[in-house]
Design an enzyme around this catalytic site. Sequence first.
Site, PDB file in Angstrom:
ATOM      1  N   ASP A 338       3.010  -4.837   4.035  1.00 15.86           N
ATOM      2  CA  ASP A 338       2.639  -3.634   3.646  1.00 15.86           C
ATOM      3  C   ASP A 338       3.842  -3.385   2.446  1.00 15.86           C
ATOM      4  O   ASP A 338       5.039  -4.308   2.792  1.00 15.86           O
ATOM      5  CB  ASP A 338       2.892  -2.475   4.517  1.00 15.86           C
ATOM      6  CG  ASP A 338       3.027  -0.793   4.029  1.00 15.86           C
ATOM      7  OD1 ASP A 338       2.247  -0.682   3.276  1.00 15.86           O
ATOM      8  OD2 ASP A 338       3.918  -0.468   4.302  1.00 15.86           O
ATOM      9  N   ASP A 534       5.148  -0.742   8.934  1.00 19.10           N
ATOM     10  CA  ASP A 534       6.045   0.217   9.566  1.00 19.10           C
ATOM     11  C   ASP A 534       5.223   1.634   9.954  1.00 19.10           C
ATOM     12  O   ASP A 534       5.945   2.412  10.352  1.00 19.10           O
ATOM     13  CB  ASP A 534       7.348   0.230   8.840  1.00 19.10           C
ATOM     14  CG  ASP A 534       7.067   1.026   7.542  1.00 19.10           C
ATOM     15  OD1 ASP A 534       6.134   0.870   6.891  1.00 19.10           O
ATOM     16  OD2 ASP A 534       7.956   1.919   7.262  1.00 19.10           O
ATOM     17  N   ASP A 538      -0.521   1.660   8.935  1.00 18.89           N
ATOM     18  CA  ASP A 538      -0.587   0.026   8.969  1.00 18.89           C
ATOM     19  C   ASP A 538      -0.875  -0.404  10.462  1.00 18.89           C
ATOM     20  O   ASP A 538      -1.265  -1.494  10.736  1.00 18.89           O
ATOM     21  CB  ASP A 538       1.022  -0.475   8.844  1.00 18.89           C
ATOM     22  CG  ASP A 538       1.398  -0.465   7.549  1.00 18.89           C
ATOM     23  OD1 ASP A 538       0.541  -0.509   6.738  1.00 18.89           O
ATOM     24  OD2 ASP A 538       2.854  -0.097   7.324  1.00 18.89           O
TER      25      ASP A 538
END
Length: 637
Positions: A338, A534, A538
Amino acid sequence: MQMEVLPDKRHATVFTWLHNWDWKRHMEMMAAVICGVLLFVAWWMQKERLGLALALFIAAYVIGGFAKAKEGAATLIRERELDVNLLMFVAAIGAAAIGYWLEGGMLIFIFAVSGALESYTLAKSEGDLSSLIKLKPEQARLWTEDGEEHLVPAGQLKQGDLILVKPGERIAADGMIRKGVSSVHEAAITGEAMPAEKKEGSEVYAGTTNGEGSLIIEVTRAGDQSVVARMVRLIEQARSEVPPVQTKIERIEKIYVKAVLLLTGLLMLLPPVFFDWSWKESLYRAMIFLVVASPCALVASILPALLAAISNGARQGILIKSGKQLTNLAGLKVIAFDKTGTFTAGRPQVTDIRPFGEWSETELLQAVASIEGLSEHPIARAFAEYAAANGVKPEKVESLTAHPGKGIEAEYKGSRWFIGKPRAFSEQNREVGEIVRKWEDEGKTVILAAKDGEIAGCFALRDQIRPEAAEMVRELKKQGILVAMLTGDQRKTAEAIAEEAGVDLVFADLLPEEKVRLVEELKETYGEVAMVGDGVNDAPALARAGTGFAMGGEGTDLALETADVIMMKDDLLKIPYLIRMAKKLNRVVKQNVIFALSVIGLLVAANFIHWMNLPFGVVGHEGSTILVILNGLRLLK
């Protein structure tokens, strides 16, 4: 005059050391050493005082073999299965029965040493767990608004309580600093040796040690919800779960042990009938076969190495939920990241504001900061910080609804507001479109705000890439791993960050479900895939990837619960470190298995052609077991 006799300091030191020595933890190794000493004395005395020598041999058998014989007997009674422990004890008794007391004793001695080494590996893992459990203090200083403090059990703390932590004391719960400045030693949580500087608004963890300043902390997570408590649960889970190959070996062991016992019985009875062996020779060869064919080294090939790797990771601030994940990481082909909060610092800053219509910058900022104030997203923090820096105070918001990957909707001063990315707006006038394109071309993240369906203004934000990101990408590429970025941010911003870090593949403008789809496509195209993230958006991709990494320092609770590996310190360089360790674990296990099988094969063959005697068989077999355990222990470094 009577002189006072002062105690000898050397004697006091010795007694203190003996008192503090962990006798229980080292019991197995002490028993092995005593067994070895008794064997040596018995061997030295057996020619002149045979009776005493036999008594010493028996004592050596009992002391050295008691732990493993008890373990084997328990398996037999509880599971009605034979295991290697019982096999070795039977072999030692068999050797003694035909007069080879020393050889049987050597078998028990070396088997006890290898068992003690295995227990040492397990104890190292348990030691990491025990040290974590001991981190949390039993008491806390509950702080009241009128400035009074009361000592209370740490277990009674709840979210919202204020606690006082004085210099040198351990912090009793996870929380946010409300008053004070200090440095906090977080090595046990993050693996970082240097103290972390903390100020008002900084997060702190239970079990860490306060430095030189007093702190007032608001409890955010107490009891079983604290980071330390979760770490304890994760390490316990990792120790209890073994990779599939270990499970297969344990299943094979049960069949193999029975087969060895059956072949030993046949080897005792058939050679005197068919090959003209004497009964003593046949019994002797059967005992050698029982020793050398036992799968001790094979059984010890995986678990000590695996526990050593998990223990190593825990000391580095890397929590591995299952040994299976280390096996997956050894064959990793692609790792997807990410962007916000993972590749970047997750602290974007507002750089530009453009109001439309009759709105002023201050009015627009107050509306957006008030609405975003109810969100935990990094962009929301950016608006809050920018508003505070410009003296704008947030106001009350009636309600808020989050649309993951799109934006947030809220009721503010009787109007319906929507704040989100440009693609979430079906209609944009030419002026808005030109500004969005201009800011996106500059690599900025653009956020639009609309009141009752009409765009009121737009904001530009910029995030900074983590300083170690580019080095991490280089390290991963050296290991032959492809690096991808999956982000909900716009393509121009994602490409600017990816180019700076050297990322191979970039996928932007993604919704959470699109990240899941791309993880599956990467898996089909390249092979084993890991995902690093995080945030809440996600979590689905972390769950779908072969291995999910959560950035624990800033990671959300959902990401931490979903991920397979948790980085307690948001240091991206720990990722290639862990992958290197996983590959080394894989190499060590392969080395151990091949070596163990080769030694068994050679010793069995040597026995059948009469090139093997019992002492050499004992040393060869048990020596190979010790070597594979020591090879696994290298992963502790």
